[in-house]
Design a protein around this motif. Structure first.
Motif, short mmCIF file in Angstrom:
data_model
loop_
_atom_site.label_atom_id
_atom_site.label_comp_id
_atom_site.label_asym_id
_atom_site.label_seq_id
_atom_site.Cartn_x
_atom_site.Cartn_y
_atom_site.Cartn_z
N THR A 1 10.56 6.39 -9.79
CA THR A 1 10.75 6.05 -11.20
C THR A 1 10.67 7.31 -12.05
N ASP A 2 11.39 7.29 -13.12
CA ASP A 2 11.48 8.44 -14.02
C ASP A 2 11.54 7.88 -15.43
N GLY A 3 10.39 7.82 -16.09
CA GLY A 3 10.38 7.21 -17.42
C GLY A 3 9.27 7.76 -18.28
N GLY A 4 9.57 7.92 -19.55
CA GLY A 4 8.55 8.39 -20.47
C GLY A 4 8.05 9.78 -20.12
N ASP A 5 6.75 9.92 -20.06
CA ASP A 5 6.14 11.22 -19.80
C ASP A 5 5.96 11.53 -18.32
N ARG B 1 0.86 -1.18 0.00
CA ARG B 1 0.00 0.00 0.00
C ARG B 1 0.90 1.24 0.00
N PHE B 2 0.63 2.16 -0.93
CA PHE B 2 1.54 3.28 -1.13
C PHE B 2 0.76 4.59 -1.33
N PHE B 3 1.43 5.67 -0.94
CA PHE B 3 1.01 7.02 -1.35
C PHE B 3 1.89 7.39 -2.53
N VAL B 4 1.26 7.69 -3.66
CA VAL B 4 2.00 7.91 -4.90
C VAL B 4 1.73 9.32 -5.40
N LYS B 5 2.80 10.02 -5.72
CA LYS B 5 2.67 11.34 -6.35
C LYS B 5 3.46 11.33 -7.65
N GLY B 6 2.90 12.01 -8.63
CA GLY B 6 3.54 12.02 -9.94
C GLY B 6 3.40 13.36 -10.62
N ILE B 7 4.36 13.67 -11.49
CA ILE B 7 4.30 14.88 -12.30
C ILE B 7 4.69 14.54 -13.73
N ARG B 8 4.26 15.36 -14.64
CA ARG B 8 4.69 15.22 -16.02
C ARG B 8 6.20 15.44 -16.09
N ASN B 9 6.87 14.61 -16.84
CA ASN B 9 8.33 14.62 -16.91
C ASN B 9 8.78 15.72 -17.88
N ALA B 10 9.00 16.90 -17.32
CA ALA B 10 9.42 18.04 -18.14
C ALA B 10 10.39 18.88 -17.33
N SER B 11 11.27 19.57 -18.01
CA SER B 11 12.23 20.42 -17.31
C SER B 11 11.50 21.57 -16.63
N GLY B 12 12.10 22.07 -15.56
CA GLY B 12 11.48 23.17 -14.84
C GLY B 12 11.47 22.94 -13.34
N GLY B 13 10.81 23.86 -12.64
CA GLY B 13 10.85 23.86 -11.19
C GLY B 13 10.30 22.62 -10.54
#
Length: 264
Positions: A83-87, A45-57
């Motif tokens: 993890t850091d992959g794709g979008d 069981r996890f708390f997951v946060k994600g963002i679009r993989n784009a340069s910036g702050g």
């Protein structure tokens, strides 16, 4: 935060860590990420946060939150995977039995919040934070001499707010370490004073509560004065720039009340 659940690409990215997802739902808190969900998977069981993989702050914020986790696990949920992959970029944290705290007068959460701030103040400055000086208020200090009073060698969370300080049966947890910095020890407790006033406390009562935190009680009052005035200038500037954001005017009034109290 949107209540929309993530797309299939995001799920494919994280399922290598969670296993097939049995259940997922949006969290009650959070506004700075594209995805904030609670996941029940075959692997845990996890708390997951994600963002679009784009340069910036926001990418830098995610990297900092990943890097700092080893140093703050005494006060923060453990980062189980990343993890850091794709979008997408994603962080998966262990789930804790806790809810966003409440800061209003009489809240039963306040002792746990104050204890949590005290424990953050006891964490030795991690080596990686040495090159992350706190500069967010420099532009609103009255010159470089005032800005220097905000410098220091303490680890700063930098976003003390009800949604980032969780309280549960086992105590408190500080989450969302998106911008840890090195600065004056009083900064996080002073953040709490501002938030307590915004939640309905009189400035004097707010300071009396936070006086229980060693980092506040041992600090130079002149530095706290600088911080209070810098926040007033900051919120005034932002309220004028974004007049449709009424909460900025509310925070300007909060900061003004604190400055008036400290000037009396």
């Amino acid at each position: 935060m949107s209540d929309r659940l993530p797309d299939s690409e995001f799920l494919s990215l994280v399922e290598q860590f969670t296993g097939p997802v049995k259940e997922m739902r949006p969290t009650k808190r959070g506004f700075s990420s594209d995805v904030l969900i609670l996941v029940d998977g075959e692997l845990g069981r996890f708390f997951v946060k994600g963002i679009r993989n784009a340069s910036g702050g926001r990418r830098e914020e995610f990297v900092r939150e990943r890097l700092i986790n080893d140093s703050v696990q005494s006060v923060s949920p453990r980062l189980s995977w990343h993890t850091d992959g794709g979008d997408w970029m994603a962080l998966g944290f262990e789930r804790v039995d806790a809810e966003p705290s409440r800061f209003e007068p009489g809240s039963p959460d306040l002792p746990a919040v104050l204890d949590l701030l005290g424990r953050i103040g006891e964490i030795p400055l991690p080596d990686l934070v040495a090159n992350w000086p706190e500069t967010r208020w420099d532009a609103f200090a009255d010159g470089p001499e005032e800005a220097r009073l905000l410098r220091g060698d303490s680890l700063i969370h930098g976003d003390v707010a009800p949604g980032n300080f969780l309280v549960g049966p086992a105590g408190g947890w500080a989450v969302d370490w998106s911008w840890p910095t090195r600065g004056a020890a009083f900064i996080d407790p002073a953040f709490l004073v501002l938030q307590l006033i915004a939640a309905g406390h009189h400035p004097e009562n707010a300071e009396e509560l936070v006086a229980q935190v060693p980092a506040w009680s041992k600090s130079d009052p002149q530095g706290i004065d600088v911080f209070a005035r810098a926040n007033l200038r900051m919120f005034r500037h932002r309220a004028e720039r974004y007049p449709d954001q009424s909460w900025l005017r509310d925070m300007e009034a909060t900061a003004q009340a604190w400055v008036d109290h400290r000037s009396a």
